[in-house]
Design an enzyme around this catalytic site. Structure first.
Site, mmCIF file in Angstrom:
data_model
loop_
_atom_site.group_PDB
_atom_site.id
_atom_site.type_symbol
_atom_site.label_atom_id
_atom_site.label_comp_id
_atom_site.label_asym_id
_atom_site.label_seq_id
_atom_site.Cartn_x
_atom_site.Cartn_y
_atom_site.Cartn_z
ATOM 1 N N CYS A 159 10.527 79.689 28.657
ATOM 2 C CA CYS A 159 9.812 80.643 29.505
ATOM 3 C C CYS A 159 9.308 79.931 30.757
ATOM 4 O O CYS A 159 9.443 78.711 30.903
ATOM 5 C CB CYS A 159 8.631 81.270 28.758
ATOM 6 S SG CYS A 159 7.398 80.055 28.260
ATOM 7 N N CYS A 210 7.087 76.883 30.438
ATOM 8 C CA CYS A 210 7.759 75.590 30.233
ATOM 9 C C CYS A 210 8.019 74.922 31.582
ATOM 10 O O CYS A 210 7.797 73.721 31.763
ATOM 11 C CB CYS A 210 9.083 75.772 29.496
ATOM 12 S SG CYS A 210 8.926 76.455 27.836
ATOM 13 N N CYS A 264 34.660 37.371 27.232
ATOM 14 C CA CYS A 264 33.802 37.027 26.094
ATOM 15 C C CYS A 264 32.651 38.012 25.997
ATOM 16 O O CYS A 264 32.496 38.900 26.837
ATOM 17 C CB CYS A 264 33.271 35.600 26.225
ATOM 18 S SG CYS A 264 32.095 35.399 27.582
ATOM 19 N N CYS A 300 30.373 38.605 29.022
ATOM 20 C CA CYS A 300 30.881 39.554 30.024
ATOM 21 C C CYS A 300 30.446 40.975 29.658
ATOM 22 O O CYS A 300 29.955 41.732 30.493
ATOM 23 C CB CYS A 300 32.405 39.492 30.100
ATOM 24 S SG CYS A 300 33.096 37.897 30.531
ATOM 25 N N ASP A 353 24.195 70.832 -1.224
ATOM 26 C CA ASP A 353 24.163 72.289 -1.183
ATOM 27 C C ASP A 353 25.074 72.796 -2.305
ATOM 28 O O ASP A 353 26.050 72.141 -2.662
ATOM 29 C CB ASP A 353 24.667 72.772 0.185
ATOM 30 C CG ASP A 353 24.751 74.284 0.249
ATOM 31 O OD1 ASP A 353 23.756 74.933 -0.073
ATOM 32 O OD2 ASP A 353 25.829 74.791 0.597
ATOM 33 N N ASP A 412 27.930 72.674 3.927
ATOM 34 C CA ASP A 412 29.125 73.170 4.608
ATOM 35 C C ASP A 412 28.878 74.413 5.438
ATOM 36 O O ASP A 412 29.786 74.887 6.118
ATOM 37 C CB ASP A 412 30.224 73.474 3.583
ATOM 38 C CG ASP A 412 29.956 74.756 2.810
ATOM 39 O OD1 ASP A 412 28.767 75.030 2.536
ATOM 40 O OD2 ASP A 412 30.908 75.483 2.493
ATOM 41 N N ASP A 462 23.087 75.249 6.651
ATOM 42 C CA ASP A 462 22.808 73.854 6.289
ATOM 43 C C ASP A 462 22.545 72.981 7.514
ATOM 44 O O ASP A 462 22.089 71.848 7.382
ATOM 45 C CB ASP A 462 23.995 73.247 5.512
ATOM 46 C CG ASP A 462 24.249 73.958 4.198
ATOM 47 O OD1 ASP A 462 23.256 74.330 3.535
ATOM 48 O OD2 ASP A 462 25.420 74.153 3.836
#
Length: 806
Positions: free
Chosen positions: A16, A19, A84, A87, A501, A700, A704
């Protein structure tokens, strides 16, 4: 105002105008901020600030502290020129300092960097310029396909091979001459020509300046940017040996003195060994992405499509959404789509791990790269290119292999200061030997200094973690376990509690209609017609089971004039002007429906592990429907395995307690949390975390997602929804709970491998530098040890590619 800068930040999370006002006030309080204008409609914040007092990253941190997010983009680059870990560390630090860059982890093993940045504050060109000044090159991965990357790696390997052969041919005579210097090898005949200092100079010079050119260039770029890397150590060590020898060769010409104590062979053999080590390292690093190559190899190369009534074969990249594809028996499905004509059995083992083909017919969805076994199919392409399931899997694996695990931070900090410390130790070693141990023996002191410089390369430290992450995540992907990042691969081994679950995770998620008991005032057919019509708009697996069961009985369903899902309780609907409720006893009780007469029958069905739902029509009890969801054949074995690993297993569900406990008992689960609303699952996760548990949530469904995000590690069953997989840290493609144990085992093995690599990398440098300083290592031995250390770390990591999971 002349020094002021203006940036626009894209903000997410505002709900809103209040914010927007809050963000404006918060930013204006910061020192150096001149003006702020937050546009709620556009979700942007225009900030005028003094870059000498405040940076974009600080503005971002303030916005996040206020509870909002600044939208960022990601750019993936290939890096050229790294030699290396120092770097990689330098590039990461410099990119991270760019205005608007939030994160820039550099993967030395993959030679890549993924930059998360605010596009309004910095650009890709800015990144390229900054890295170019450091002496390296960035190439945007979108501009470079995977084949080009592999070709470039092959070119680099062949180039190193040519350098090694050239260097080895020139260094061999010098090695032959050097071997004869030792007492125990003095019997070996050496041609006088090889002992001639000018011949040695002719042999060593091309090695020093042609083969060694890459080290001089790298050292110059590093020193120019006030830093140091492996190139500096190699260039310093070999140059000291070469120019010391050159000086005494010229002096002998001037004074006619006999030449003694030359070190041409030291510099030449060192460079040859280092090039050999780099060659082995490059080949081993190429092998570490074998899993990714296997995944890419699963893709179909072409597709047969129909356009303008004409059948044609096109490259897979040219398939468009909506194209009708023809797939003959034995061919791969080109891309994800829906069958519009035909029937066949498909081998989906690359996704599900199940070797038994799955029957598919019109209306069924198919996955790209699966194999059509026996029937001709016409398929409408739905997802193409980067949107396909396989492309998403490859992307997750790439991101995991390119990410940085927290355990790597220690190695990064050490490698960042390592080279300057080693140079200081080498100089101190030289003066101690020259002034105290062997006074006046310049050559001896120089030899000890060179050995220190050469043995202390930080390559092994830089390779220790990323190669293990690459190999571990790649091997896990072959078993259908996708880690979204190195941090998740690292944290999974700490888990001690697994929350499962029920529906679709422990069970198949495809229950069947088992019992129907209408009220006495209603016929079974009429009751089922109203119930099926009410449920047909619901996406819940239980609703689908009811609708499928009713259709199988030949009952036609009518239209719904109103439908409303009540999460965790059931549904409300209006059918033929009748108010219908179907769901839990709590739903009917809240609507004052008398259900006392049916509760006994309901309890009996629930004790059998069935889910019983009650129905009411116009406020009057109308009947009972029960469905049963069987547990997966692998769930019992998997849960037993998790318990044997010392893990606490908990099942969570929105179902009533009796049904949940019946399913849990059959599966072998002791603790059950039942009758939990979707938003309550995340709260249950937090309760366990508050007790000091390291919690993994496995689910799944859409409901969840909050719990997956709240858990220490979220695991999504890959057969579930895209939302669940997006919220999870690990995706278990095969839908088999054994994958949970496999993921944890893979995490443990990978962390063990990383710790082995880090131990040996630290031990190598901790032991090697003092041994070299005490004069117990010849420079060429130090060079061989340095090359072997990097190769051994990579080879140890590659052992993960041979891991066999249950």
């Amino acid at each position: 105002m002349n020094n002021m800068k203006e940036d626009t930040l894209q903000i997410t999370g505002m709900t809103c105008a209040a914010c927007a006002a809050r963000i404006e006030k918060g930013l204006k309080r910061l020192d150096g901020v001149e003006d702020v204008n937050v546009n709620f409609a556009l979700e942007t914040s225009k900030v005028i600030y003094d870059p000498a007092q405040i940076e974009v990253n600080q503005l971002t941190e303030k916005i996040e502290a206020l509870g909002y997010q600044v939208a960022t983009e990601k750019a993936e680059f290939a890096i050229k020129g790294m030699t290396c870990a120092a770097c990689a560390n330098r590039i990461e630090k410099r990119l991270s300092k760019l205005s608007g860059v939030k994160n820039a982890p550099v993967n030395f093993a993959l030679e890549t960097v993924t930059v998360e940045y605010n596009p309004s504050a910095t650009t890709i060109d800015d990144m390229k310029q900054v890295v170019d000044k450091l002496g390296y090159q960035l190439e945007l991965k979108e501009d470079r396909n995977r084949d080009q990357g592999a070709e470039q790696r092959e070119k680099d390997i062949h180039k190193q091979q040519r350098k090694f052969i050239f260097s080895a041919i020139l260094s061999f005579p010098l090695l032959w001459a050097m071997v004869s210097h030792f007492k125990f090898t003095s019997f070996i005949w050496v041609p006088d020509l090889f002992m001639n200092p000018w011949v040695q100079l002719v042999l060593a010079t091309p090695v020093q300046f042609i083969v060694g050119k890459q080290f001089y260039i790298g050292a110059y770029k590093a020193l120019r940017n006030k830093s140091a890397n492996m190139d500096v150590l190699v260039a310093l060590g070999t140059s000291a040996a070469y120019f010391y020898s050159l000086y005494f060769s010229i002096e002998s010409l001037m004074t006619k003195h006999h030449v003694i104590g030359l070190y041409y062979e030291t510099s030449a053999i060192l460079l040859t060994l280092i090039i050999l080590g780099k060659l082995f390292e490059a080949k081993a690093k190429g092998r570490s992405s074998e899993a990714l190559k296997k995944l890419m190899g699963l893709q179909a190369k072409t597709a047969t499509v129909v356009r303008n009534g004409e059948e044609m074969t096109v490259p897979i990249e040219e398939v468009l959404a909506g194209d009708i594809m023809y797939v003959k028996p034995g061919e791969k499905i080109p891309t994800d789509g829906e069958i519009v004509e035909g029937r066949s059995a498909l081998d989906e083992s690359m996704i599900t791990g199940e070797s038994i083909p799955v029957d598919k017919t019109v209306g069924d969805m198919v996955i790209g790269a699966t194999i059509n076994k026996n029937g001709f199919l016409k398929i409408r392409a739905e997802k193409v290119g980067k949107e396909t399931a396989l492309a998403q899997i490859i992307k997750v694996v790439e991101e995991a292999q390119g990410s940085k695990a927290p355990i790597q931070r220690l190695a990064d900090r050490i490698s960042g200061v390592f080279v300057p410390i080693v140079v200081a130790i080498a100089i101190i070693t030289f003066f101690i030997w020259y002034a105290l141990i062997n006074p006046g023996e310049f050559g001896t002191a120089l030899e000890k200094m060179i050995a220190v410089l050469v043995i202390a390369c930080p390559c092994a430290l830089g390779l220790a973690t990323p190669t293990s992450i690459m190999a571990g995540s790649g091997r896990a992907a072959e078993y259908g376990i996708l880690f979204k990042g190195g941090e998740h691969l690292e944290t999974a081994h700490r888990l001690n509690t697994i929350i499962l679950d029920k529906t679709g995770t422990v069970t198949h998620g495809k229950p069947q209609l088992t019992d129907v008991q209408p009220a006495s005032w209603l016929s079974e057919t009429e009751f089922l017609k109203i119930a099926g019509t009410s449920e047909k708009n619901s996406e819940h697996p239980l609703a689908e089971a009811i609708v499928d069961g009713i259709k199988q009985r030949g009952i036609d369903l009518s239209d719904v004039s109103h439908f409303e899902a009540v999460p965790g309780y059931g549904i409300k609907a209006v059918v033929e002007e009748k108010q219908v409720l179907i769901g839990t006893r709590r739903l009917l009780e809240e609507h004052q429906v008398d259900i006392q007469s049916i509760l006994g029958q309901m309890d009996k069905l629930e004790k059998q592990g069935k889910t019983a739902m009650l129905a009411a029509i116009d406020g009057r009890f109308a009947g009972l429907i029960a469905v049963a969801d069987t547990i997966k054949t692998t769930s019992q074995i998997a849960i037993k395995r998790l318990k044997e690993m010392g893990l606490e297993v908990v099942m969570i569900t929105g179902d009533n307690k009796q049904t949940a406990e019946a399913i849990a008992k059959e599966a072998g689960i002791d603790e059950v949390i039942a009758e939990v609303l979707p938003e309550g699952k995340a709260e249950e996760v937090k309760k366990l975390q508050a007790r000091g548990k390291k919690v993994a949530m496995v689910g799944d469904g859409i409901n969840d997602a909050p719990a997956l995000a709240a858990a220490d590690t979220g695991m999504a069953i890959g057969t579930g929804t895209d939302v669940a997989m997006e919220a999870a840290d690990i995706t278990l493609i095969r839908g088999d709970l054994n994958s949970i144990a496999d993921a944890i085992v893979m995490s443990k093995l990978t962390i063990k491998n990383i710790k082995q690599n880090l131990f040996w990398a630290f031990a190598y440098n901790s032991i090697g530098v003092p041994v070299a300083a005490f004069g117990l290592l010849a420079p060429w031995v130090a060079g061989a040890a340095m090359a072997f250390s990097s190769v051994s770390v990579v080879l140890n990591a590659l052992r993960l590619q041979k891991v066999k999971l249950n």
